[in-house]
Write a protein that holds these residues in place. Structure first.
Motif, PDB file in Angstrom:
ATOM      1  N   PHE A 190     151.889  11.939 -15.523  1.00 46.29           N
ATOM      2  CA  PHE A 190     151.777  10.672 -14.806  1.00 46.29           C
ATOM      3  C   PHE A 190     153.071   9.874 -14.846  1.00 46.29           C
ATOM      4  CE2 PHE A 190     150.356   9.940 -19.103  1.00 46.29           C
ATOM      5  CZ  PHE A 190     150.956   8.745 -19.449  1.00 46.29           C
ATOM      6  N   GLU A 191     153.832   9.990 -15.932  1.00 50.06           N
ATOM      7  CA  GLU A 191     155.105   9.264 -16.000  1.00 50.06           C
ATOM      8  C   GLU A 191     156.111   9.834 -15.003  1.00 50.06           C
ATOM      9  OE1 GLU A 191     155.782   9.859 -20.177  1.00 50.06           O
ATOM     10  OE2 GLU A 191     155.154   7.805 -20.648  1.00 50.06           O
ATOM     11  N   LYS A 192     156.117  11.144 -14.866  1.00 51.81           N
ATOM     12  CA  LYS A 192     156.998  11.808 -13.896  1.00 51.81           C
ATOM     13  C   LYS A 192     156.613  11.412 -12.466  1.00 51.81           C
ATOM     14  CE  LYS A 192     158.377  16.490 -12.550  1.00 51.81           C
ATOM     15  NZ  LYS A 192     158.142  17.926 -12.807  1.00 51.81           N
ATOM     16  N   GLU A 193     155.309  11.352 -12.197  1.00 57.97           N
ATOM     17  CA  GLU A 193     154.825  10.941 -10.876  1.00 57.97           C
ATOM     18  C   GLU A 193     155.248   9.505 -10.577  1.00 57.97           C
ATOM     19  OE1 GLU A 193     150.604  10.797  -8.429  1.00 57.97           O
ATOM     20  OE2 GLU A 193     150.555  10.718 -10.612  1.00 57.97           O
ATOM     21  N   GLU A 194     155.058   8.626 -11.533  1.00 58.60           N
ATOM     22  CA  GLU A 194     155.421   7.228 -11.341  1.00 58.60           C
ATOM     23  C   GLU A 194     156.930   7.074 -11.141  1.00 58.60           C
ATOM     24  OE1 GLU A 194     153.192   3.900 -13.452  1.00 58.60           O
ATOM     25  OE2 GLU A 194     155.143   3.888 -14.457  1.00 58.60           O
ATOM     26  N   ARG A 195     157.703   7.823 -11.903  1.00 62.88           N
ATOM     27  CA  ARG A 195     159.169   7.778 -11.756  1.00 62.88           C
ATOM     28  C   ARG A 195     159.571   8.223 -10.352  1.00 62.88           C
ATOM     29  NH1 ARG A 195     160.013   9.654 -16.400  1.00 62.88           N
ATOM     30  NH2 ARG A 195     159.897  11.860 -15.886  1.00 62.88           N
ATOM     31  N   TRP A 196     158.959   9.299  -9.832  1.00 60.34           N
ATOM     32  CA  TRP A 196     159.264   9.790  -8.481  1.00 60.34           C
ATOM     33  C   TRP A 196     158.893   8.749  -7.424  1.00 60.34           C
ATOM     34  CZ3 TRP A 196     155.695  11.436  -4.562  1.00 60.34           C
ATOM     35  CH2 TRP A 196     156.311  11.989  -3.440  1.00 60.34           C
ATOM     36  N   LEU A 197     157.725   8.122  -7.582  1.00 58.39           N
ATOM     37  CA  LEU A 197     157.304   7.102  -6.620  1.00 58.39           C
ATOM     38  C   LEU A 197     158.267   5.921  -6.609  1.00 58.39           C
ATOM     39  CD1 LEU A 197     153.466   7.202  -7.302  1.00 58.39           C
ATOM     40  CD2 LEU A 197     154.635   8.003  -5.235  1.00 58.39           C
ATOM     41  N   ASN A 198     158.777   5.541  -7.781  1.00 60.95           N
ATOM     42  CA  ASN A 198     159.741   4.441  -7.848  1.00 60.95           C
ATOM     43  C   ASN A 198     161.110   4.845  -7.318  1.00 60.95           C
ATOM     44  OD1 ASN A 198     158.567   1.899  -8.927  1.00 60.95           O
ATOM     45  ND2 ASN A 198     157.774   3.357 -10.419  1.00 60.95           N
ATOM     46  N   GLU A 199     161.482   6.113  -7.463  1.00 59.39           N
ATOM     47  CA  GLU A 199     162.721   6.598  -6.845  1.00 59.39           C
ATOM     48  C   GLU A 199     162.614   6.527  -5.331  1.00 59.39           C
ATOM     49  OE1 GLU A 199     163.224  10.528  -8.464  1.00 59.39           O
ATOM     50  OE2 GLU A 199     163.840   9.751 -10.430  1.00 59.39           O
ATOM     51  N   MET A 200     161.429   6.875  -4.804  1.00 55.41           N
ATOM     52  CA  MET A 200     161.214   6.766  -3.361  1.00 55.41           C
ATOM     53  C   MET A 200     161.343   5.303  -2.924  1.00 55.41           C
ATOM     54  SD  MET A 200     160.745   9.793  -2.114  1.00 55.41           S
ATOM     55  CE  MET A 200     160.061   9.441  -0.505  1.00 55.41           C
ATOM     56  N   ALA A 201     160.784   4.383  -3.709  1.00 50.15           N
ATOM     57  CA  ALA A 201     160.876   2.950  -3.376  1.00 50.15           C
ATOM     58  C   ALA A 201     162.331   2.486  -3.434  1.00 50.15           C
ATOM     59  CB  ALA A 201     160.011   2.129  -4.334  1.00 50.15           C
ATOM     60  N   GLN A 202     163.103   2.993  -4.388  1.00 48.98           N
ATOM     61  CA  GLN A 202     164.519   2.638  -4.480  1.00 48.98           C
ATOM     62  C   GLN A 202     165.302   3.146  -3.275  1.00 48.98           C
ATOM     63  OE1 GLN A 202     166.318   0.694  -6.568  1.00 48.98           O
ATOM     64  NE2 GLN A 202     164.360   0.106  -7.432  1.00 48.98           N
ATOM     65  N   GLU A 203     164.835   4.251  -2.681  1.00 51.36           N
ATOM     66  CA  GLU A 203     165.478   4.804  -1.493  1.00 51.36           C
ATOM     67  C   GLU A 203     164.988   4.136  -0.205  1.00 51.36           C
ATOM     68  OE1 GLU A 203     164.779   9.016  -1.624  1.00 51.36           O
ATOM     69  OE2 GLU A 203     165.780   9.213  -3.574  1.00 51.36           O
ATOM     70  N   GLY A 204     164.048   3.182  -0.343  1.00 54.08           N
ATOM     71  CA  GLY A 204     163.564   2.477   0.838  1.00 54.08           C
ATOM     72  C   GLY A 204     162.284   3.038   1.423  1.00 54.08           C
ATOM     73  N   TRP A 205     161.470   3.694   0.596  1.00 61.08           N
ATOM     74  CA  TRP A 205     160.189   4.232   1.041  1.00 61.08           C
ATOM     75  C   TRP A 205     159.090   3.722   0.125  1.00 61.08           C
ATOM     76  CZ3 TRP A 205     159.760   6.306   5.641  1.00 61.08           C
ATOM     77  CH2 TRP A 205     160.894   6.848   6.233  1.00 61.08           C
ATOM     78  N   ALA A 206     158.299   2.779   0.603  1.00 58.72           N
ATOM     79  CA  ALA A 206     157.226   2.169  -0.176  1.00 58.72           C
ATOM     80  C   ALA A 206     155.940   2.963  -0.006  1.00 58.72           C
ATOM     81  CB  ALA A 206     157.005   0.731   0.262  1.00 58.72           C
ATOM     82  N   LEU A 207     155.290   3.250  -1.109  1.00 56.67           N
ATOM     83  CA  LEU A 207     154.004   3.942  -1.071  1.00 56.67           C
ATOM     84  C   LEU A 207     152.972   3.051  -0.380  1.00 56.67           C
ATOM     85  CD1 LEU A 207     152.403   6.457  -2.104  1.00 56.67           C
ATOM     86  CD2 LEU A 207     151.784   5.066  -4.080  1.00 56.67           C
ATOM     87  N   THR A 208     152.288   3.601   0.624  1.00 56.60           N
ATOM     88  CA  THR A 208     151.217   2.873   1.303  1.00 56.60           C
ATOM     89  C   THR A 208     149.861   3.512   1.046  1.00 56.60           C
ATOM     90  OG1 THR A 208     151.520   4.133   3.344  1.00 56.60           O
ATOM     91  CG2 THR A 208     152.687   2.013   3.150  1.00 56.60           C
ATOM     92  N   CYS A 209     149.864   4.790   0.644  1.00 53.52           N
ATOM     93  CA  CYS A 209     148.611   5.470   0.366  1.00 53.52           C
ATOM     94  C   CYS A 209     148.889   6.648  -0.568  1.00 53.52           C
ATOM     95  CB  CYS A 209     147.971   5.962   1.652  1.00 53.52           C
ATOM     96  SG  CYS A 209     146.330   6.669   1.383  1.00 53.52           S
ATOM     97  N   GLY A 210     148.255   6.630  -1.730  1.00 56.10           N
ATOM     98  CA  GLY A 210     148.358   7.738  -2.670  1.00 56.10           C
ATOM     99  C   GLY A 210     147.014   8.418  -2.768  1.00 56.10           C
ATOM    100  N   GLY A 211     147.029   9.725  -2.796  1.00 57.27           N
ATOM    101  CA  GLY A 211     145.800  10.500  -2.893  1.00 57.27           C
ATOM    102  C   GLY A 211     146.079  11.827  -3.543  1.00 57.27           C
ATOM    103  N   PHE A 212     145.163  12.764  -3.411  1.00 60.57           N
ATOM    104  CA  PHE A 212     145.297  14.066  -4.049  1.00 60.57           C
ATOM    105  C   PHE A 212     146.469  14.847  -3.448  1.00 60.57           C
ATOM    106  CE2 PHE A 212     144.135  18.581  -4.555  1.00 60.57           C
ATOM    107  CZ  PHE A 212     144.153  18.626  -5.935  1.00 60.57           C
TER     108      PHE A 212
END
Length: 170
Positions: free
Chosen positions: A16-38
């Motif tokens: 889960f920490e790796k997943e969260e880190r990846w999601l925040n890297e995407m946000a740093q690149e200008g891509w905000a999570l709008t929907c997370g799922g399986f």
């Protein structure tokens, strides 16, 4: 119309920490999570670093999600017992855990889930490998149980490390 993209990526529950880190890297690149799922994540274009993303295990009540809303975070997805939250970074630091004990409680929730899934796979696997109705696929449940036991060991290791840190600070 805003630009969106959907990515498919696999994370084990103990990553889960790796997943969260990846999601925040995407946000740093200008891509905000709008929907997370399986294994599926949908992003929309945003200002780089506009959001902070957090992942948390949820129970069946809506109390935690209501608490997150009070903190200015919005729920942007749910997958089984995982909740995905984002909050504008301009609001300041966004931590899900206020102390070591809340982090340990989070790991305990994950550990209990892994333990139950592991035991269920052992029982089903053994039942399918023995008896008059033995199935050739019982080994698959036993393989899943072994993988879940590995993840459970990882979670226990993280929890024991936090308990050690807590003991050092007392």
């Amino acid at each position: 119309m805003s630009e969106t993209k959907t990515l498919h990526k696999w994370f084990w529950v103990w990553e889960f920490e790796k997943e969260e880190r990846w999601l925040n890297e995407m946000a740093q690149e200008g891509w905000a999570l709008t929907c997370g799922g399986f294994c599926t994540y949908t992003f929309e274009k945003c200002e780089p670093g506009e959001y902070i993303i957090r992942v948390e295990t949820l129970d069946n009540s809506s109390d935690f999600e209501n608490f997150m809303e009070e903190l200015g975070a919005e729920s942007v997805g749910r997958c089984f017992r995982w909740g995905y939250f984002r909050r504008k970074s301009e609001l300041g630091e966004f931590n899900m855990f206020s102390d070591i004990d809340s982090r340990i409680a989070h790991l305990d929730k994950i550990g209990k889930m892994l333990f139950l899934l592991c035991m269920a796979n052992i029982v089903i696997g053994l039942a399918n490998c023995t008896g008059a109705t033995s199935s050739r696929l019982g080994w698959l449940n036993l393989l899943c149980a072994a993988l879940l036991a590995y993840g459970l060991g990882r979670i226990h290791g993280m929890r024991d490390g936090l308990k050690h840190d807590r003991a050092l600070h007392e």
